[in-house]
Design a protein around this motif. Structure first.
Motif: not given
Length: 474
Positions: A349, A351, A390, A393-394, A400, A416, A434-435
């Motif tokens: 990520g 962040h 993304n 990952r999310l 996450t 988030s 953190r997205r």
């Protein structure tokens, strides 16, 4: 230390022949070696090497040359390996070190300090390519050192070769925007972060800096002095197989756990690259604030900030360029893929820690909660701008939040938006978004955060519904 005495004439470079009798088929290596000027000794010793029973040794007392020259050009002495001396055939061969001799000369030129010979400098113009994540650059000579981007000329490039313009109208103009010291060339040479425009002066589609500059020049935003601290994660891949550094080819290391901030040959892979990048960024003037090994082996992170406004994007892009150049030299591939390895492995990520003047002052926690409320209302807009891939990952796993759901919490890395314990305790501070994915555009992310939290004004009804949904009392 015993000196090798004979070497085939066929392996002696022609410029050394005049030292010995050209009628002989063999020469005294010791005679030739001792007769050479100091700068030639290293080359001869590298060109000539015995078969496997012989070794090269660098005398500890060598003092020839500067830091680079000492390592690359000091005379090497050939020492006989006693264990294998009885079986030595006495034959010599040309090693790959003869090629290294050319490399050594290149190293000497690459590290040459030209400031004592000319006032001219080299400026490396850097811009973002057609994918929106690839970086391009080219060099030009300037007549003297410069201190501000306004002193630099605009330039152009072939946009049809970067996917940014058609072939029949391919010229793209680059405007210098930020200057950094060049850690590769040293001296007064510089790296120049640019953004790209059409000949008519319109930002091209991949130029996200122009829009960000508009937002950060808004008086409301300027007055709030937005700070950003960006945590850039990345993965190092083996060049030929595109598999993480330190991983067995086609296989997997042990489970995650010992690698985060770990030390040791079986836990840390690529530390030299991370450290080289750290120092190069400090030299360049990038506001890098730290680095660490990440949860997945072969993955690293560095932090840039606190940076104010548009500066955050400039510093991240320049730091990425420097990292690309260092991995290029190391023969390692840099990946900003947000989920380079599928399965039970952490993604990568970027962040983004964020605060405004109002958040940092007394009563700032209430301002932070109002900002979180606004962010919840524009969750989809942010997600769509936070990086390609993304969604891989999310997932709600591996520290996450789900890409489809907005959430926030104190000290919760599965949300988030995370708020630190100290911020809650002190009643002021910052929030962490953190997205964003590791391949996000920092110009987009930073300006969008400022726009949503400072300029965006939702209706009271929308605020009330959002506050109830995310359990916020504002």
């Amino acid at each position: 230390m015993q000196m090798v005495t004979l070497v085939s004439a066929a392996f002696v470079p022609p410029r050394f022949w005049s030292i010995a009798n050209p009628g002989n088929t063999h020469f005294s290596c010791q005679t030739i070696f001792q007769s050479l000027p100091s700068w030639e000794k290293g080359e001869m010793a590298q060109i000539l090497a015995p078969s496997s029973q012989w070794q090269m040794r660098l005398p500890k007392t060598s003092t020839i040359g500067g830091p680079v020259a000492t390592k690359m050009w000091s005379p090497l002495v050939l020492k006989q390996n006693r264990k294998g001396s009885a079986k030595s055939s006495g034959k010599f061969r040309v090693l790959a070190l003869s090629e290294n001799s050319t490399v050594n000369r290149l190293e000497k030129l690459l590290n040459m300090d030209i400031t004592q010979y000319t006032d001219k400098i080299i400026a490396e113009y850097i811009w973002i390519g057609g994918s929106g994540i690839d970086m391009r650059s080219k060099s030009r000579t300037l007549s003297k050192p410069v201190e501000h981007p306004s002193e630099l000329p605009k330039w152009n490039y072939d946009g049809s070769s970067t996917g940014q313009a058609p072939g029949d109208d391919s010229e793209v103009i680059i405007y210098p925007q930020a200057i950094f010291k060049d850690p590769f060339r040293g001296g007064n040479n510089i790296l120049v972060i640019c953004d790209a425009y059409t000949p008519a002066g319109e930002p091209i589609p991949t130029n996200k800096r122009a829009r960000a500059a508009e937002i950060f020049s808004n008086k409301k935003v300027v007055d709030e002095v937005p700070w950003f601290g960006i945590e850039q994660e990345y993965t190092l891949l083996q060049q030929n197989v595109k598999w993480p550094l330190g991983w067995p080819v086609g296989g997997y290391p042990g489970p995650q756990g010992p690698y985060y901030c770990g030390a040791g040959a079986d836990k840390s892979f690529g530390r030299d690259i991370s450290d080289a990048h750290y120092k190069a960024c400090l030299y360049a003037g990038i506001n890098i604030s730290g680095t660490n090994g990440e949860v997945m082996p072969g993955q690293w992170e560095y932090q840039v900030g606190p940076s104010v406004g548009i500066e955050a994007g400039d510093h991240i892009w320049c730091s990425r360029y420097i990292l690309e150049r260092i991995t290029e030299q190391a023969g390692v591939v840099l990946s900003l893929d947000p989920k380079p390895i599928e399965g039970d492995w952490n993604g990568a990520g970027c962040h983004t820690n964020y605060s405004t003047k109002s958040m940092r002052e007394e009563g700032g926690f209430e301002v932070i909660k109002k900002a979180i409320l606004n962010l919840s209302l524009r969750h989809k807009e942010h997600i769509s701008a936070y990086g390609e891939g993304n969604e891989r990952r999310l997932t709600g796993k591996h520290e996450t939040a789900s890409i489809n759901t907005f959430s926030w919490g104190v000290a919760n890395r599965g949300c988030s938006i995370r708020v630190g314990r100290d911020t809650e305790k002190n009643g002021k501070g910052y929030l962490e978004d953190r997205r964003p994915a590791s391949n996000m555009d920092p110009y987009i992310v930073t300006s969008l955060l400022a726009e949503t939290t400072i300029l965006y004004e939702p209706t009271l009804e929308a605020e009330a519904l959002a506050a109830q949904k995310v359990s916020l009392k504002v």
